[in-house]
Write an enzyme that holds these catalytic residues in place. Structure first.
Site: not given
Ligand SMILES: Cc1cc2nc3c(=O)[nH]c(=O)nc-3n(C[C@H](O)[C@H](O)[C@H](O)COP(=O)(O)O)c2cc1C
Ligand SMILES: CC(C)CC(=O)C(=O)O
Length: 400
Positions: A138, A257, A281
Site C-alpha cells: 500500500y 492488484k 478485493h
Molecule cells: C480480511 C481481509 C483482509 C484483506 N487484506 C488485504 C490487504 O491487506 N491487501 C490486499 O491487497 N488485499 C487484501 N484483501 C483482499 C484479498 O487479497 C483478496 O483480494 C480477497 O480476499 C479474495 O477474495 P476471497 O476472500 O473470496 O478469496 C483482504 C481480504 C480480506 C478478506
Molecule cells: C487496511 C485495509 C485496507 C486492509 C485490507 O485490504 C482489507 O481489510 O481488505
C-alpha cells in the site's frame, strides 16, 4: 456438520472451516474477515458467478496422473494457486502471518504478505526460509516510508511487489462500523515503528480520525479505526505514473492488484507490469462491481486481440493474469484457468484455516484445495494444468 459430537473437527469442505472459524473468532475479528462492502452484493456475486459457469468434460484421456506444477514469475508452484494478502492475521491465530508463510512453503505455493501484517516482514521471511513470497504494497502519503518498505522487502528476499490499486479510500464495511473495529491492545501493525509512522496501533477510531494528516473524515472514520487509519495514511492520489515510479525504484517484478476492466489491463501492460491481478478485493471495496471471474474473459480477449511485440525479439509481450474472489472449490480454479487465468488466489479460506488450526490448518486448507482441483481435473478429462483450455467451460450465454 463441521464439528462432531465429541468436539473433534472434521472438515470436508472449505465452508466447514468457515463455520468453525466463526465459532472461534471474536465478533470483531470475524466481522472484519468475513464482511464485504455496503450491501455485500459483490461479495455474494463473487461466489454466485462461479455457479453460472458450466464445465464441459472430455473422456477417455488417461487421467491416472495429473500434473499441477505451474511456472510463476520464473519460479515453480506445486499448483496454480497462491495465498492472497490479508491483513492482521494474528487476529486469527497467535502465530499469524508466520504460520501462513510456513504452511505455504510446506505446500509449495507462493504467499503474498500484506503491508498490514501483524508480524514484521523480516520475521515472516526468516521463518519461512526458501518459500516463495511476494510483498503486497500500500502506498502511503509518507512516500519515504513506502520506499523503505520496498527496500526491506527486497533485502528480506521477497520475489515481487504486488501493488494494490483498489484502495484509494476505505470501502464501507458495515460490520466494522457496527463492531467499532480496532486492533486489540496486544497487536500492532508490525511493519512500522511508532517513531516513523506514528500509528502502529489502530487506537480509538475517533482519535485516529481527529489526528489524521489529511482526508475527509466521515461517519465511518469515527466508527472503524481501520477506516480512519486508511483514509488518513494511504495515498489516494496514485496514477499510472505511480507504476513507472515503482518500477524505477525496484528491480523486482511489479504486479498490479485490483484490475477489473480490459481498458486498465491494457494500460497495465503498457506500463510494463509482470502480471495483473484481477480482483475486486473480495467484495470489500466498491459494492456493485462484477465478480472477477465474470470480467476475466473480456480482459483475456482484449490482451489477445491487441498483442504488443517486444522490440528486440518480435515476440508478443507476455503479461500473466492472476485472479481471486470467491474461490471455494477446486472446480472454481479449473473454471478460472479455462477462462484465461495463470494463477488463482485464495483469501478468506486461508484465514479460516489459520483460525481453526494455525499452520496445520492452513496446510489442510491448501491440501483440500489441491485434492479438489486434482479430482475436478480428472473428472473433466484433463491431466495437466498447462492443457486446460477455453473449451473446458461454457458461459451462460453460449450454446450447449
Ligand atoms: C480480511 C481481509 C483482509 C484483506 N487484506 C488485504 C490487504 O491487506 N491487501 C490486499 O491487497 N488485499 C487484501 N484483501 C483482499 C484479498 O487479497 C483478496 O483480494 C480477497 O480476499 C479474495 O477474495 P476471497 O476472500 O473470496 O478469496 C483482504 C481480504 C480480506 C478478506
Ligand atoms: C487496511 C485495509 C485496507 C486492509 C485490507 O485490504 C482489507 O481489510 O481488505
Amino acid at each position: 456438520m463441521a464439528v462432531s459430537a465429541n468436539g473433534g473437527f472434521h472438515p470436508i469442505n472449505l465452508d466447514d472451516y468457515e463455520a468453525t472459524a466463526k465459532e472461534r473468532l471474536t465478533t470483531q475479528a470475524h466481522g472484519y474477515f468475513s464482511s464485504g462492502a455496503n450491501d455485500q452484493w459483490t461479495l455474494r456475486e463473487n461466489r454466485e458467478a462461479f455457479n453460472r459457469i458450466r464445465l464441459r468434460p472430455r473422456v477417455l484421456n488417461d487421467v491416472s496422473k495429473v500434473n499441477l506444477n505451474t511456472s510463476i514469475l520464473g519460479h515453480t508452484s506445486t499448483m496454480p494457486v497462491l495465498v492472497a494478502p490479508t491483513g492482521m492475521q494474528k487476529l486469527a491465530h497467535p502465530e499469524g502471518e508466520t504460520a501462513t508463510a510456513r504452511a505455504a512453503r510446506e505446500v509449495g505455493v507462493p504467499m503474498t504478505l500484506s503491508t498490514m501484517s501483524t508480524t514484521p516482514l523480516e520475521e515472516v521471511a526468516e521463518s519461512s526460509g526458501k518459500g516463495l513470497r511476494f510483498f503486497q504494497l500500500y502506498v502511503f502519503q509518507q512516500r519515504e516510508l513506502t520506499v523503505q518498505l520496498i527496500k526491506r522487502a527486497e533485502a528480506a528476499g521477497y520475489s515481487a511487489i504486488v501493488l494494490t490499486v483498489d484502495v484509494p479510500a476505505m470501502g464501507r464495511r458495515e460490520a466494522d462500523l457496527r463492531n467499532h473495529f480496532t486492533l486489540p491492545p496486544h497487536l500492532t501493525l508490525a511493519n512500522f515503528d511508532e517513531e516513523t509512522h506514528g500509528a502502529t496501533r489502530l487506537c480509538g477510531a475517533r482519535e485516529a480520525a481527529r489526528d489524521g494528516s489529511g482526508g475527509d473524515f466521515g461517519l465511518a472514520d469515527t466508527k472503524s479505526a481501520l477506516s480512519a487509519y486508511v483514509n488518513s495514511m494511504y495515498d489516494g492520489s496514485l496514477t499510472w505514473k505511480t507504476i513507472d515510479w515503482l518500477k524505477s525504484i525496484t528491480a523486482l517484478p511489479v504486479i498490479v492488484k485490483g484490475i477489473m476492466t480490459p481498458e486498465d489491463a491494457l494500460l497495465a501492460r503498457e506500463h510494463g507490469v509482470s502480471a495483473i491481478w484481477v480482483s475486486n478485493h473480495g467484495g470489500r471495496q466498491l459494492d456493485g462491481v462484477d465478480a472477477p471471474i465474470t470480467v476475466l474473459p473480456s480482459i483475456k480477449q482484449a490482451l489477445a486481440e491487441k498483442p504488443v511485440m517486444e522490440s528486440h525479439f518480435r515476440m508478443p509481450t507476455r503479461m500473466a493474469i492472476w485472479v481471486d474472489g470467491g474461490v471455494r472449490r477446486g472446480s472454481d480454479i479449473l473454471k478460472a484457468l479455462a477462462l484465461g487465468a495463470d494463477m488463482v488466489a485464495v483469501g478468506r479460506p486461508v484465514l479460516w484455516g489459520l483460525a481453526c488450526g494455525g499452520q496445520q490448518g492452513v496446510v489442510d486448507v491448501l491440501s483440500m484445495i489441491r485434492e479438489e482441483l486434482t479430482l475436478a481435473m480428472k473428472l473433466a478429462g484433463c491431466n495437466d494444468v498447462k492443457k486446460v483450455s477455453r473449451q473446458l467451460v461454457r458461459l451462460a450465454h453460449e450454446p450447449v
